[in-house]
Design a protein around this motif. Structure first.
Motif, PDB file in Angstrom:
ATOM      1  N   MET A 174      54.996 -33.880  66.563  1.00  0.00           N
ATOM      2  CA  MET A 174      56.022 -34.187  66.884  1.00  0.00           C
ATOM      3  C   MET A 174      56.301 -34.543  68.549  1.00  0.00           C
ATOM      4  SD  MET A 174      58.428 -31.379  64.779  1.00  0.00           S
ATOM      5  CE  MET A 174      60.146 -31.958  65.696  1.00  0.00           C
ATOM      6  N   SER A 175      57.086 -35.775  68.845  1.00  0.00           N
ATOM      7  CA  SER A 175      57.386 -36.245  70.200  1.00  0.00           C
ATOM      8  C   SER A 175      58.032 -34.819  70.987  1.00  0.00           C
ATOM      9  CB  SER A 175      57.800 -37.414  70.549  1.00  0.00           C
ATOM     10  OG  SER A 175      59.085 -37.257  69.884  1.00  0.00           O
ATOM     11  N   PRO A 176      57.706 -34.814  72.531  1.00  0.00           N
ATOM     12  CA  PRO A 176      58.614 -33.970  73.093  1.00  0.00           C
ATOM     13  C   PRO A 176      60.185 -33.936  72.725  1.00  0.00           C
ATOM     14  CG  PRO A 176      56.854 -34.754  74.621  1.00  0.00           C
ATOM     15  CD  PRO A 176      56.946 -35.772  73.227  1.00  0.00           C
ATOM     16  N   ARG A 177      60.485 -35.187  73.070  1.00  0.00           N
ATOM     17  CA  ARG A 177      62.205 -35.274  72.839  1.00  0.00           C
ATOM     18  C   ARG A 177      62.394 -34.973  71.212  1.00  0.00           C
ATOM     19  NH1 ARG A 177      64.162 -40.254  70.718  1.00  0.00           N
ATOM     20  NH2 ARG A 177      62.366 -42.017  70.317  1.00  0.00           N
ATOM     21  N   HIS A 178      61.811 -35.212  70.318  1.00  0.00           N
ATOM     22  CA  HIS A 178      62.053 -34.782  68.974  1.00  0.00           C
ATOM     23  C   HIS A 178      61.842 -32.941  69.029  1.00  0.00           C
ATOM     24  CE1 HIS A 178      61.455 -39.051  67.315  1.00  0.00           C
ATOM     25  NE2 HIS A 178      62.805 -38.724  67.666  1.00  0.00           N
ATOM     26  N   ILE A 179      61.017 -32.587  69.596  1.00  0.00           N
ATOM     27  CA  ILE A 179      60.768 -31.129  69.649  1.00  0.00           C
ATOM     28  C   ILE A 179      62.285 -30.562  70.337  1.00  0.00           C
ATOM     29  CG2 ILE A 179      59.709 -29.148  70.783  1.00  0.00           C
ATOM     30  CD1 ILE A 179      57.113 -30.803  70.390  1.00  0.00           C
ATOM     31  N   ALA A 180      62.606 -31.047  71.449  1.00  0.00           N
ATOM     32  CA  ALA A 180      63.666 -30.745  72.200  1.00  0.00           C
ATOM     33  C   ALA A 180      64.930 -30.809  71.244  1.00  0.00           C
ATOM     34  CB  ALA A 180      63.933 -31.553  73.378  1.00  0.00           C
ATOM     35  N   LEU A 181      65.078 -31.849  70.142  1.00  0.00           N
ATOM     36  CA  LEU A 181      66.076 -32.060  69.244  1.00  0.00           C
ATOM     37  C   LEU A 181      66.013 -30.894  68.180  1.00  0.00           C
ATOM     38  CD1 LEU A 181      68.551 -33.462  68.170  1.00  0.00           C
ATOM     39  CD2 LEU A 181      66.869 -35.094  66.815  1.00  0.00           C
ATOM     40  N   ARG A 228      63.101 -36.986  57.931  1.00  0.00           N
ATOM     41  CA  ARG A 228      62.611 -38.402  57.776  1.00  0.00           C
ATOM     42  C   ARG A 228      61.566 -38.948  58.546  1.00  0.00           C
ATOM     43  NH1 ARG A 228      68.173 -39.125  57.258  1.00  0.00           N
ATOM     44  NH2 ARG A 228      67.971 -40.282  59.440  1.00  0.00           N
ATOM     45  N   SER A 229      61.215 -38.641  59.886  1.00  0.00           N
ATOM     46  CA  SER A 229      60.442 -38.873  60.752  1.00  0.00           C
ATOM     47  C   SER A 229      59.112 -38.015  60.755  1.00  0.00           C
ATOM     48  CB  SER A 229      60.996 -38.646  62.277  1.00  0.00           C
ATOM     49  OG  SER A 229      62.281 -39.428  62.155  1.00  0.00           O
ATOM     50  N   TYR A 230      59.248 -36.916  60.358  1.00  0.00           N
ATOM     51  CA  TYR A 230      57.945 -36.009  60.313  1.00  0.00           C
ATOM     52  C   TYR A 230      57.789 -35.297  58.853  1.00  0.00           C
ATOM     53  CZ  TYR A 230      58.211 -36.902  65.346  1.00  0.00           C
ATOM     54  OH  TYR A 230      58.437 -37.435  66.558  1.00  0.00           O
ATOM     55  N   ASP A 231      56.580 -34.798  58.853  1.00  0.00           N
ATOM     56  CA  ASP A 231      56.235 -33.982  57.816  1.00  0.00           C
ATOM     57  C   ASP A 231      57.191 -32.715  57.664  1.00  0.00           C
ATOM     58  OD1 ASP A 231      54.143 -33.775  55.304  1.00  0.00           O
ATOM     59  OD2 ASP A 231      54.491 -31.766  56.179  1.00  0.00           O
ATOM     60  N   ALA A 232      57.591 -32.291  56.498  1.00  0.00           N
ATOM     61  CA  ALA A 232      58.546 -31.018  56.559  1.00  0.00           C
ATOM     62  C   ALA A 232      57.662 -29.942  57.027  1.00  0.00           C
ATOM     63  CB  ALA A 232      59.065 -30.892  54.958  1.00  0.00           C
ATOM     64  N   THR A 233      56.541 -29.657  57.095  1.00  0.00           N
ATOM     65  CA  THR A 233      55.662 -28.624  57.693  1.00  0.00           C
ATOM     66  C   THR A 233      55.681 -28.630  59.368  1.00  0.00           C
ATOM     67  OG1 THR A 233      53.710 -29.819  57.137  1.00  0.00           O
ATOM     68  CG2 THR A 233      54.313 -28.159  55.420  1.00  0.00           C
ATOM     69  N   ALA A 234      56.176 -29.698  59.818  1.00  0.00           N
ATOM     70  CA  ALA A 234      56.007 -29.795  61.043  1.00  0.00           C
ATOM     71  C   ALA A 234      57.444 -29.366  61.492  1.00  0.00           C
ATOM     72  CB  ALA A 234      55.682 -31.369  61.691  1.00  0.00           C
ATOM     73  N   VAL A 235      58.544 -29.754  60.788  1.00  0.00           N
ATOM     74  CA  VAL A 235      59.708 -29.477  61.259  1.00  0.00           C
ATOM     75  C   VAL A 235      60.385 -27.968  60.789  1.00  0.00           C
ATOM     76  CG1 VAL A 235      62.078 -30.233  61.129  1.00  0.00           C
ATOM     77  CG2 VAL A 235      60.294 -32.103  60.982  1.00  0.00           C
ATOM     78  N   ALA A 236      60.017 -27.737  59.638  1.00  0.00           N
ATOM     79  CA  ALA A 236      60.574 -26.533  59.022  1.00  0.00           C
ATOM     80  C   ALA A 236      60.508 -25.165  60.073  1.00  0.00           C
ATOM     81  CB  ALA A 236      60.079 -26.252  57.461  1.00  0.00           C
ATOM     82  N   PRO A 237      59.382 -25.027  60.672  1.00  0.00           N
ATOM     83  CA  PRO A 237      59.209 -23.698  61.312  1.00  0.00           C
ATOM     84  C   PRO A 237      60.233 -23.876  62.541  1.00  0.00           C
ATOM     85  CG  PRO A 237      57.053 -24.812  61.024  1.00  0.00           C
ATOM     86  CD  PRO A 237      57.799 -25.816  60.446  1.00  0.00           C
ATOM     87  N   TYR A 238      60.796 -24.866  62.900  1.00  0.00           N
ATOM     88  CA  TYR A 238      61.711 -24.755  64.135  1.00  0.00           C
ATOM     89  C   TYR A 238      63.036 -23.933  63.608  1.00  0.00           C
ATOM     90  CZ  TYR A 238      58.902 -27.547  67.009  1.00  0.00           C
ATOM     91  OH  TYR A 238      57.739 -28.121  67.871  1.00  0.00           O
ATOM     92  N   SER A 239      63.335 -23.781  62.252  1.00  0.00           N
ATOM     93  CA  SER A 239      64.465 -23.021  61.787  1.00  0.00           C
ATOM     94  C   SER A 239      64.118 -21.571  61.978  1.00  0.00           C
ATOM     95  CB  SER A 239      64.592 -23.504  60.171  1.00  0.00           C
ATOM     96  OG  SER A 239      63.466 -23.004  59.400  1.00  0.00           O
ATOM     97  N   GLY A 243      57.375 -17.530  58.967  1.00  0.00           N
ATOM     98  CA  GLY A 243      56.398 -18.630  59.482  1.00  0.00           C
ATOM     99  C   GLY A 243      55.206 -18.693  58.618  1.00  0.00           C
ATOM    100  N   ILE A 244      54.911 -17.427  58.176  1.00  0.00           N
ATOM    101  CA  ILE A 244      53.550 -17.716  57.198  1.00  0.00           C
ATOM    102  C   ILE A 244      53.908 -18.742  56.088  1.00  0.00           C
ATOM    103  CG2 ILE A 244      52.191 -16.344  55.808  1.00  0.00           C
ATOM    104  CD1 ILE A 244      52.484 -13.814  57.703  1.00  0.00           C
ATOM    105  N   THR A 245      55.096 -18.351  55.381  1.00  0.00           N
ATOM    106  CA  THR A 245      55.420 -19.194  54.032  1.00  0.00           C
ATOM    107  C   THR A 245      55.476 -20.698  54.693  1.00  0.00           C
ATOM    108  OG1 THR A 245      57.684 -19.049  54.666  1.00  0.00           O
ATOM    109  CG2 THR A 245      56.691 -17.267  53.026  1.00  0.00           C
ATOM    110  N   ALA A 246      55.946 -20.879  56.087  1.00  0.00           N
ATOM    111  CA  ALA A 246      56.016 -22.384  56.264  1.00  0.00           C
ATOM    112  C   ALA A 246      54.644 -23.023  56.606  1.00  0.00           C
ATOM    113  CB  ALA A 246      56.916 -22.446  57.752  1.00  0.00           C
ATOM    114  N   LEU A 247      53.483 -22.302  56.662  1.00  0.00           N
ATOM    115  CA  LEU A 247      52.193 -22.958  56.979  1.00  0.00           C
ATOM    116  C   LEU A 247      51.762 -23.671  55.911  1.00  0.00           C
ATOM    117  CD1 LEU A 247      50.206 -20.067  58.967  1.00  0.00           C
ATOM    118  CD2 LEU A 247      51.246 -22.065  60.008  1.00  0.00           C
ATOM    119  N   ARG A 248      51.029 -24.739  56.173  1.00  0.00           N
ATOM    120  CA  ARG A 248      50.249 -25.245  55.094  1.00  0.00           C
ATOM    121  C   ARG A 248      49.498 -24.224  54.286  1.00  0.00           C
ATOM    122  NH1 ARG A 248      50.492 -30.940  54.750  1.00  0.00           N
ATOM    123  NH2 ARG A 248      51.138 -31.753  56.954  1.00  0.00           N
ATOM    124  N   ALA A 249      49.104 -24.626  52.948  1.00  0.00           N
ATOM    125  CA  ALA A 249      48.168 -23.538  52.464  1.00  0.00           C
ATOM    126  C   ALA A 249      46.647 -23.713  52.946  1.00  0.00           C
ATOM    127  CB  ALA A 249      48.154 -23.988  51.032  1.00  0.00           C
ATOM    128  N   GLY A 250      46.115 -22.687  53.579  1.00  0.00           N
ATOM    129  CA  GLY A 250      44.840 -22.585  54.060  1.00  0.00           C
ATOM    130  C   GLY A 250      44.938 -22.739  55.555  1.00  0.00           C
TER     131      GLY A 250
END
Length: 345
Positions: free
Chosen positions: A33-40, A263-274, A309-316
């Motif tokens: 994720m780009s810095p501005r999208h991480i900030a978002l 829509r812009s990134y894989d769900a596994t990249a976004v979900a941990p921010y929740s 956080g463990i459940t949000a990681l990709r398998a492996g």
């Protein structure tokens, strides 16, 4: 709104859209994720965490079921007249509208009205991730792997610890209502996956159009018309602000921003921010409402956040990270040695 914190990452429509976007565009999970999208993403988590403080403010001005009806009314009206039909079967709109709007949020507001603190509510509600996995296993025949089961076990241990802490200092009945709200949220997540709505904003608007009338009827029946009329007659700027924030800022704007990230990134990249939602929820409740965070509650929060956080990681992923930390991870093979130059002549 917090209702979509996990619903969106786990939705079938989100997964498919983010996968294609990530691989086709330059902002996918490959590049991070780009810095501005991480900030978002952090901003959305902060908005959803602060949401619990504003719910507390709203409950000081309205009966809980009436307040819940009003928060959905401002999302749905007048938006339903501009977004077009939901493009999914109406049975799914009605089912999610009842389970998410009437049951989940009704129980949450009742639980907080009965004495559940804003900070602890923001934490316990994250148990929806575990209940989502349970309902998915039963209804969708999805088998969680060992990594996810371990993460859910850690998260539920944190919720159990917070229950013990709440029993020592607060009403257990209120705690139970918020846990049941997390159960309803988990079921709503699975129903959303089955519905697979193609337009997240349109879906949220129509789902929000279902709860106001049932909630208003329940409010008149349980809380009484006198209490409702008195709250509306004596409405304050704080009450109006709470309705506006919980309905428009947290639900509509927060959901649009979160859907854009999915829509812009894989769900596994976004979900941990929740996972930051209870962090902002507990810290804002401490700063703005003076809620005390006991050492036990802090440990419980750490367990819940770590488990999810463990459940949000990709398998492996966890295994690969641990291997690298031990120095036994996969290493790049050395480049073949260059052949010596031939002698001329």
């Amino acid at each position: 709104m917090t209702a979509t914190t996990a619903a969106a990452p786990s939705g079938r429509h989100s997964t498919s859209s983010t996968s294609s976007t990530g691989s086709a565009g330059g902002n996918g999970s490959r590049g991070g994720m780009s810095p501005r999208h991480i900030a978002l993403a952090v901003l959305v988590a902060a908005v959803w965490g602060l949401n619990f403080v504003l719910i507390h403010v709203g409950l000081d001005n309205f009966p809980p079921l009436l307040f819940c009806a009003l928060r959905f009314a401002v999302v749905a009206v007048p938006a339903v007249f501009f977004v077009g039909p939901p493009k999914v079967a109406w049975r799914w709109v009605l089912a999610v509208g009842v389970v998410l709007g009437v049951v989940k949020f009704g129980l949450l507001f009742l639980g907080m009205h009965a004495g559940m603190t804003a900070g602890l509510s923001s934490l316990v509600l994250q148990g929806q991730a575990g209940f989502t996995a349970l309902f998915a296993a039963v209804l969708l025949r999805e088998r969680p792997g060992g990594q996810r089961l371990a993460g859910l076990g850690v998260a539920f241990a944190g919720i159990a610890l917070s229950a013990w802490d709440q029993g020592a200092g607060g009403p257990l009945g209120a705690f139970a209502l918020v846990v049941l709200a997390a159960v309803a949220w988990g079921l709503a997540n699975v129903l959303t996956r089955r519905a697979a709505p193609p337009d997240a904003l349109r879906w949220m608007v129509w789902v929000s159009a279902v709860p106001p009338l049932p909630l208003l009827g329940l409010s008149l029946l349980v809380e009484g018309p006198e209490a409702d009329l008195r709250a509306l007659r004596d409405i304050t700027p704080a009450g109006l602000g709470a309705i506006g924030y919980v309905g428009l800022v947290s639900t509509l704007l927060g959901f649009v921003a979160w859907s854009f990230l999915l829509r812009s990134y894989d769900a596994t990249a976004v979900a941990p921010y929740s996972l930051l939602v209870p962090v902002f929820g507990m810290s804002s409740a401490w700063l703005l409402l003076g809620e005390r965070i006991s050492p036990t509650a802090a440990v419980a929060a750490l367990l819940v956040i770590t488990g999810i956080g463990i459940t949000a990681l990709r398998a492996g992923t966890a295994t690969a990270v641990a291997a690298r930390l031990r120095g036994s991870g996969p290493r790049r093979s050395a480049a073949p040695a260059a052949a010596p130059p031939r002698r001329r002549g």
